[in-house]
Write an enzyme that holds these catalytic residues in place. Structure first.
Site, PDB file in Angstrom:
ATOM      1  N   HIS A   1     -27.667   2.826  10.613  1.00  0.00           N
ATOM      2  CA  HIS A   1     -26.282   2.807  10.157  1.00  0.00           C
ATOM      3  C   HIS A   1     -26.320   3.161   8.661  1.00  0.00           C
ATOM      4  O   HIS A   1     -27.299   2.851   7.976  1.00  0.00           O
ATOM      5  CB  HIS A   1     -25.806   1.362  10.353  1.00  0.00           C
ATOM      6  CG  HIS A   1     -24.358   1.118  10.158  1.00  0.00           C
ATOM      7  ND1 HIS A   1     -23.798   0.926   8.921  1.00  0.00           N
ATOM      8  CD2 HIS A   1     -23.360   0.994  11.040  1.00  0.00           C
ATOM      9  CE1 HIS A   1     -22.502   0.686   9.062  1.00  0.00           C
ATOM     10  NE2 HIS A   1     -22.208   0.721  10.345  1.00  0.00           N
TER      11      HIS A   1
ATOM     12  N   ASP B   1     -31.832  -5.467  11.022  1.00  0.00           N
ATOM     13  CA  ASP B   1     -30.369  -5.470  11.046  1.00  0.00           C
ATOM     14  C   ASP B   1     -29.944  -5.850  12.462  1.00  0.00           C
ATOM     15  O   ASP B   1     -30.116  -5.077  13.397  1.00  0.00           O
ATOM     16  CB  ASP B   1     -29.889  -4.058  10.653  1.00  0.00           C
ATOM     17  CG  ASP B   1     -28.398  -3.846  10.904  1.00  0.00           C
ATOM     18  OD1 ASP B   1     -27.737  -4.753  11.452  1.00  0.00           O
ATOM     19  OD2 ASP B   1     -27.910  -2.758  10.552  1.00  0.00           O
TER      20      ASP B   1
ATOM     21  N   GLN C   1     -25.717  -5.243  15.562  1.00  0.00           N
ATOM     22  CA  GLN C   1     -25.309  -4.717  16.862  1.00  0.00           C
ATOM     23  C   GLN C   1     -25.901  -5.523  18.014  1.00  0.00           C
ATOM     24  O   GLN C   1     -25.346  -5.546  19.101  1.00  0.00           O
ATOM     25  CB  GLN C   1     -25.732  -3.239  16.967  1.00  0.00           C
ATOM     26  CG  GLN C   1     -24.960  -2.431  17.962  1.00  0.00           C
ATOM     27  CD  GLN C   1     -23.466  -2.513  17.774  1.00  0.00           C
ATOM     28  OE1 GLN C   1     -22.761  -2.929  18.676  1.00  0.00           O
ATOM     29  NE2 GLN C   1     -22.962  -2.143  16.616  1.00  0.00           N
TER      30      GLN C   1
ATOM     31  N   LYS D   1     -19.054  -9.162  14.717  1.00  0.00           N
ATOM     32  CA  LYS D   1     -19.596  -8.442  15.880  1.00  0.00           C
ATOM     33  C   LYS D   1     -19.876  -9.405  17.032  1.00  0.00           C
ATOM     34  O   LYS D   1     -20.234  -8.986  18.118  1.00  0.00           O
ATOM     35  CB  LYS D   1     -20.883  -7.706  15.489  1.00  0.00           C
ATOM     36  CG  LYS D   1     -20.700  -6.648  14.393  1.00  0.00           C
ATOM     37  CD  LYS D   1     -20.517  -5.258  14.961  1.00  0.00           C
ATOM     38  CE  LYS D   1     -20.159  -4.234  13.902  1.00  0.00           C
ATOM     39  NZ  LYS D   1     -21.298  -3.480  13.380  1.00  0.00           N
TER      40      LYS D   1
ATOM     41  N   CYS E   1     -20.840   5.991  11.440  1.00  0.00           N
ATOM     42  CA  CYS E   1     -21.632   5.604  10.258  1.00  0.00           C
ATOM     43  C   CYS E   1     -23.107   5.929  10.448  1.00  0.00           C
ATOM     44  O   CYS E   1     -23.980   5.200   9.950  1.00  0.00           O
ATOM     45  CB  CYS E   1     -21.485   4.119   9.923  1.00  0.00           C
ATOM     46  SG  CYS E   1     -19.849   3.655   9.433  1.00  0.00           S
TER      47      CYS E   1
HETATM   48  C1  LIG Z   1     -21.544  -2.955  12.140  1.00  0.00           C
HETATM   49  C2  LIG Z   1     -22.911  -2.652  11.735  1.00  0.00           C
HETATM   50  C3  LIG Z   1     -23.310  -2.751  10.385  1.00  0.00           C
HETATM   51  C4  LIG Z   1     -22.357  -3.083   9.272  1.00  0.00           C
HETATM   52  O1  LIG Z   1     -21.812  -4.354   9.418  1.00  0.00           O
HETATM   53  P1  LIG Z   1     -20.671  -4.845   8.410  1.00  0.00           P
HETATM   54  O2  LIG Z   1     -20.094  -6.040   9.089  1.00  0.00           O
HETATM   55  O3  LIG Z   1     -19.691  -3.718   8.286  1.00  0.00           O
HETATM   56  O4  LIG Z   1     -21.318  -5.157   7.114  1.00  0.00           O
HETATM   57  C5  LIG Z   1     -24.630  -2.487  10.076  1.00  0.00           C
HETATM   58  N1  LIG Z   1     -25.517  -2.144  11.014  1.00  0.00           N
HETATM   59  C6  LIG Z   1     -25.184  -2.039  12.330  1.00  0.00           C
HETATM   60  C7  LIG Z   1     -26.223  -1.678  13.337  1.00  0.00           C
HETATM   61  C8  LIG Z   1     -23.876  -2.290  12.731  1.00  0.00           C
HETATM   62  O5  LIG Z   1     -23.539  -2.188  14.014  1.00  0.00           O
END
Ligand SMILES: *Cc1c(COP(=O)(O)O)cnc(C)c1O
Length: 404
Positions: A121, A198, A201, A224, A362
């Site tokens: 992302h 991260d 997701q 999320k 993104c």
């Molecule tokens: C949504 C997402 C982000 C960003 O999250 P924010 O809540 O906008 O800070 C980063 N990485 C992944 C894989 C995402 O799905």
């Protein structure tokens, strides 16, 4: 049978109409919908015990502090984190990544290397580029193949004693591919590098055990996983959080302040400057409890059914191509139909009440790899139904007729 109809009743928004049709919400990878218990916990905080935390001796402040710290414990238990002071409340995944990236500015030397994956992302690319500019470190990228699967042999070759950090998402938001993070972490550790995962997701689909993974840092966003926007979590191993300098200066993050010298507060407060998103933190805890009441195993099994059924039905549409076909994936389907622009498809299905995302999600480097401007992305959650899959398929057929 998964009680999806009963679960849908927990989500007020799912009973509304959009453009004269019942809402079909298939943009869960961008943000999830919120169950009533989560909305109620925010209302309850502001209606009954709104006060600033940690600083007051009065009862309201105590109640608010207790609820906020209880949420930290809920997060700690959910992610199987050893100590509650390793749980840092943030504004979300992006914020968490920036805390780590900024902290590493002090730890990197020119020519040190940082490895990211081709599936990232933007929020997981740009902070590292900025960090490299500040420090003279070099960014390396783990490439992927046509299926959207990372090339692990190339990853091994990239690792060396120069590697200081590896950053990979658990699940790609653009393609839904699940990365082999356990293997990625083990290999990085063998090379002496730290790893940040991260989990933005993956957090709504998979319950990770952060101690078992032995990951150094892990970030996620509440929104999320059925929680509110503007709040998230950074996990860091104690020794790392102690080593990293604070990100922001302000109230709450200090022990003693004089004009000569300030000493920083103990963890986790060192990284929590200023008044936090109190109701958001509390509601984050409520969201995690809600997901457990549904059950992560049940969620995973049902979402797999949704994914399999949707994949099968979508592939019946002529000229439809799915991007991200690796075997390990969650209920995210990125696709295009012939040469029709994704935006046009998104616009037409919206007229039928169906919310999908269109564009580069993104993750422009992934789109560049496939040489496409973007995709249509349908991302399913445990409150979606098989009938909604059918509605999507028939809407897409209609769009195809109109546009080709
Ligand atoms: C949504 C997402 C982000 C960003 O999250 P924010 O809540 O906008 O800070 C980063 N990485 C992944 C894989 C995402 O799905």
């Amino acid at each position: 049978m998964f009680p999806v109809e009963k679960i849908r009743e927990d989500f007020p928004i799912l009973s509304r109409e959009v453009n004269g049709h019942p809402l079909v919400y298939l943009d869960n990878a961008a943000t999830s919908q919120k169950p009533k218990v989560v909305i109620d916990s925010i209302v309850d905080y502001y209606s009954n015990y709104n006060a600033n935390i940690h600083r007051g001796v009065h009862s309201l402040s105590q109640e608010a502090t207790d609820a906020y710290e209880q949420a930290r414990k809920t997060i700690q238990n959910h992610f199987h984190i050893k100590e509650s002071k390793e749980v840092i409340f943030t504004a979300g995944t992006t914020h968490g990544i920036n805390i780590v990236a900024s902290g590493f500015s002090a730890l990197l030397n020119p020519h040190d290397e940082i490895i990211v994956s081709a599936l990232e992302h933007h929020s997981n690319i740009v902070p590292w580029q900025m960090l490299c500019e500040r420090t003279g470190a070099v960014l390396k990228v783990i490439p992927m193949n046509e299926q959207g699967v990372l090339l692990m042999d190339v990853y091994e070759q990239l690792l060396s004693e120069k590697t200081k950090l590896v950053f990979v998402n658990h699940i790609s938001n653009a393609l839904g591919i699940i990365n082999p993070i356990s293997e990625i972490i083990d290999k990085a550790h063998k090379a002496g590098a730290a790893v940040l995962i991260d989990g933005a997701q993956s957090c709504s689909h998979i319950q990770p055990d952060l101690q078992e993974l032995d990951v150094d840092f892990y970030v996620t966003s509440a929104h999320k996983m059925c929680g509110p926007t503007g709040v998230g979590m950074l996990y860091g191993k104690l020794e790392w959080l102690e080593k990293l300098p604070p990100y922001q200066g302000g109230g709450e993050m200090i022990k003693e302040v004089s004009f000569e010298k300030t000493t920083y507060a103990d963890l986790p407060h060192k990284f929590e400057a200023g008044t936090p998103n109190i109701s958001g933190g509390i509601a984050f805890g409520t969201a995690i409890n809600y997901l457990h009441s549904v059950g992560f195993d049940k969620i995973a099994a049902y979402e797999k059914e949704l994914l399999d059924y949707a994949t099968e039905e979508l592939l019946k549409i002529e000229e439809l191509k799915i991007y991200g076909t690796g075997a390990e994936k969650t209920s995210v389907i990125s696709f295009n139909i012939g040469t029709i622009h994704p935006y046009d498809i998104g616009t037409i299905v919206d007229k039928l009440g169906i919310a999908v995302r269109t564009g580069h999600h993104c993750a422009q480097p992934i789109m560049d790899y496939f040489k496409i401007p973007g995709t249509v992305r349908a991302s399913f959650s445990f409150y979606n139904t098989m009938e909604e899959v059918d509605k999507l398929v028939s809407a897409l057929k209609r769009a195809q007729l109109m546009l080709s």
